[in-house]
Design an enzyme around this catalytic site. Structure first.
Site, PDB file in Angstrom:
ATOM      1  CD  GLU A  10       5.051 -30.799  19.691  1.00 21.93           C
ATOM      2  OE1 GLU A  10       4.251 -31.754  19.802  1.00 21.93           O
ATOM      3  OE2 GLU A  10       6.169 -30.913  19.193  1.00 21.93           O
ATOM      4  CG  ASN A  66       2.652 -41.790  17.468  1.00 25.86           C
ATOM      5  OD1 ASN A  66       2.859 -42.036  16.284  1.00 25.86           O
ATOM      6  ND2 ASN A  66       1.855 -40.842  17.877  1.00 25.86           N
ATOM      7  CB  CYS A  89       5.418 -36.175  23.331  1.00 23.93           C
ATOM      8  SG  CYS A  89       4.168 -37.046  24.216  1.00 23.93           S
ATOM      9  CG  HIS A 113       6.183 -47.202  29.019  1.00 24.50           C
ATOM     10  ND1 HIS A 113       4.842 -47.038  28.818  1.00 24.50           N
ATOM     11  CD2 HIS A 113       6.716 -45.943  28.996  1.00 24.50           C
ATOM     12  CE1 HIS A 113       4.565 -45.750  28.683  1.00 24.50           C
ATOM     13  NE2 HIS A 113       5.676 -45.070  28.787  1.00 24.50           N
ATOM     14  CB  CYS A 123      11.607 -42.260  27.326  1.00 24.12           C
ATOM     15  SG  CYS A 123      11.236 -42.047  29.068  1.00 24.12           S
ATOM     16  N   GLY A 175       8.156 -33.089  28.558  1.00 25.69           N
ATOM     17  CA  GLY A 175       8.682 -32.803  29.891  1.00 25.69           C
ATOM     18  C   GLY A 175       8.262 -33.825  30.925  1.00 25.69           C
ATOM     19  CB  SER A 216       5.331 -43.583  31.879  1.00 27.91           C
ATOM     20  OG  SER A 216       4.527 -42.479  31.561  1.00 27.91           O
TER      21      SER A 216
HETATM   22  N1  SAH Z   1       7.333 -37.484  31.346  1.00 26.41           N
HETATM   23  C1  SAH Z   1       6.015 -37.936  31.643  1.00 26.41           C
HETATM   24  C2  SAH Z   1       4.914 -37.305  30.789  1.00 26.41           C
HETATM   25  C3  SAH Z   1       5.161 -37.053  29.329  1.00 26.41           C
HETATM   26  S1  SAH Z   1       5.049 -38.358  28.156  1.00 26.41           S
HETATM   27  C4  SAH Z   1       5.948 -39.443  31.582  1.00 26.41           C
HETATM   28  O1  SAH Z   1       6.948 -40.064  31.284  1.00 26.41           O
HETATM   29  O2  SAH Z   1       4.910 -39.996  31.919  1.00 26.41           O
HETATM   30  C5  SAH Z   1       3.387 -38.929  28.144  1.00 26.41           C
HETATM   31  C6  SAH Z   1       3.288 -40.413  27.848  1.00 26.41           C
HETATM   32  O3  SAH Z   1       3.542 -40.710  26.469  1.00 26.41           O
HETATM   33  C7  SAH Z   1       4.278 -41.258  28.642  1.00 26.41           C
HETATM   34  O4  SAH Z   1       3.623 -42.424  29.072  1.00 26.41           O
HETATM   35  C8  SAH Z   1       5.322 -41.573  27.601  1.00 26.41           C
HETATM   36  O5  SAH Z   1       6.099 -42.678  27.961  1.00 26.41           O
HETATM   37  C9  SAH Z   1       4.480 -41.758  26.367  1.00 26.41           C
HETATM   38  N2  SAH Z   1       5.163 -41.633  25.078  1.00 26.41           N
HETATM   39  C10 SAH Z   1       6.124 -40.770  24.700  1.00 26.41           C
HETATM   40  N3  SAH Z   1       6.489 -40.959  23.429  1.00 26.41           N
HETATM   41  C11 SAH Z   1       5.742 -41.966  22.961  1.00 26.41           C
HETATM   42  C12 SAH Z   1       5.650 -42.631  21.699  1.00 26.41           C
HETATM   43  N4  SAH Z   1       6.419 -42.294  20.669  1.00 26.41           N
HETATM   44  N5  SAH Z   1       4.735 -43.620  21.600  1.00 26.41           N
HETATM   45  C13 SAH Z   1       3.942 -43.968  22.636  1.00 26.41           C
HETATM   46  N6  SAH Z   1       3.973 -43.376  23.843  1.00 26.41           N
HETATM   47  C14 SAH Z   1       4.886 -42.396  24.004  1.00 26.41           C
END
Ligand code: SAH
Length: 353
Positions: free
Chosen positions: A96, A294, A337, A220, A120, A163, A218
């Site tokens: 995607e 999300n 994502c 969090h 995650c 990824g 990231s």
């Molecule tokens: N692997 C990398 C990049 C991909 S994810 C990373 O971890 O940074 C891009 C961002 O979106 C990351 O900050 C990830 O933690 C966040 N993310 C993924 N799924 C999410 C969701 N359902 N809601 C909010 N943020 C999300």
């Protein structure tokens, strides 16, 4: 670089391409013409490269693979014009990418792997594990196909799709060099952001690449215990180690780090969490980007109310941090994502059974 003995020609840097073309017995200027066709004209095949001799194109077909992604689906948000693409790779895998139209320039969010192995807990991309790494050309062509489809120029790229970029390090760095090459799209490295879940050796290496790209972390969570509940990678590296690597990134590159913080209601948005975050990040060169989580069908996290999010933001600002709330885009089109790919796979599976 070699795939079934064939050269992945679109992943070659200009100097490598020059070498390869020389080895094929062609004059040097053919390498520049070929690079221009691949990376500036964004040709869909060797056949389009009409100023290259037929014999050379034949050699290329025999000895190299030319990566072009096949758009399977495009979903367009009625709310904000965000476009979400599902691309098919030559081996049938899908990835995607997202096109985000902004007033200050268009942005594309690219995937760096098929799936992800970081696990995650709130993320849809990792549900099926890692399938494979993407080549530099497969990451690049997400942008090329989107420019071709929209007829628009893309000025910003975020490696924030499916990824973990530090888990596909060489290809991601190669992708950045190609995307910013003056002979290609020539995107400013400052407009290219790599987002990582916090793989410390990767951040350390990235600090020494001599690039001017932006790093997003990231984070969090503001304590290791909470972070471990959200992200398995937190078992490997502590917040202290990660922030120290980010500090070094700033010292070596002069680039400010962006701290991503996905807010899950009741999990990481408490007043105590805000206090700890202020203590961690105060005095660091960077800013905090809040993203309401999300909700993903398979996951149990919920997004905070607008008021809770504002309260959390206000607390951080009061503590002296720079904070932005990420504008939510494409909520009506499987914004998170990995959601579009999962839905497509489920549909395909349903069709086959
Ligand atoms: N692997 C990398 C990049 C991909 S994810 C990373 O971890 O940074 C891009 C961002 O979106 C990351 O900050 C990830 O933690 C966040 N993310 C993924 N799924 C999410 C969701 N359902 N809601 C909010 N943020 C999300």
């Amino acid at each position: 670089m070699e795939n079934d003995q064939k050269i992945d020609v679109k992943s070659l840097l200009p100097e490598e391409l020059a070498q390869t073309v020389r080895e094929m017995g062609e004059p040097a200027y053919r390498a520049s013409q070929l690079f221009d066709w691949m990376h500036r004209k964004k040709a869909g095949s060797f056949d389009e490269m009409t100023n290259l001799p037929r014999s050379f194109r034949e050699k290329l077909r025999k000895r190299t693979v030319y990566t072009v992604l096949n758009p399977l689906r495009v979903q367009v948000s009625k709310l904000d014009g965000t476009r979400k693409y599902l691309f098919e790779l030559s081996d049938g895998n899908c990835i995607e990418s997202v096109f985000l139209p902004y007033h200050h320039g268009n942005s594309v969010c690219v995937s760096s792997q098929v799936g992800c192995r970081m696990g995650c807990r709130f993320c849809a991309s990792t549900l099926g594990g890692l399938v494979r790494n993407l080549s530099a050309a497969e990451i690049l062509d997400q942008i090329y196909r989107i420019e071709e489809d929209t007829g628009e120029r893309v000025s910003n790229t975020v490696v924030m799709g499916s990824g973990e970029p530090m888990d596909n390090y060489e290809n991601v760095v190669r992708f950045i060099r190609l995307l910013s090459a003056p002979e290609g799209l020539h995107m400013s490295q400052r407009n290219i952001t790599v987002s990582t879940c916090g793989i410390v050796p990767g951040i350390q290496r990235f600090s020494r690449e001599g690039l001017q790209a932006t790093l997003a972390l990231s984070l969090h969570a503001s304590d290791d215990e909470t972070r471990r509940k959200l992200m398995p990678i937190a078992q490997r590296y502590s917040i202290a180690e990660i922030l120290s690597a980010c500090g070094e990134f700033f010292r070596l590159t002069g680039r400010r780090v962006s701290y991503e913080y996905s807010v899950a209601a009741g999990v990481n948005d408490t007043p105590e969490a805000a206090e700890k975050l202020i203590r961690l990040l105060r005095g660091r060169h960077g800013h905090v980007n809040l993203i309401p989580v999300n909700p993903v069908t398979e996951r149990s996290f919920t997004e905070p109310t607008r008021e809770a999010l504002e309260r959390f933001r206000a607390a951080l600002e009061k503590g002296g941090l720079n904070v932005t709330i990420r504008r939510e885009m494409g909520r009506d089109i499987d914004g998170a994502c990995g959601q579009l790919r999962r839905r497509y796979q489920a549909e395909q599976a349903g069709r086959e059974s």
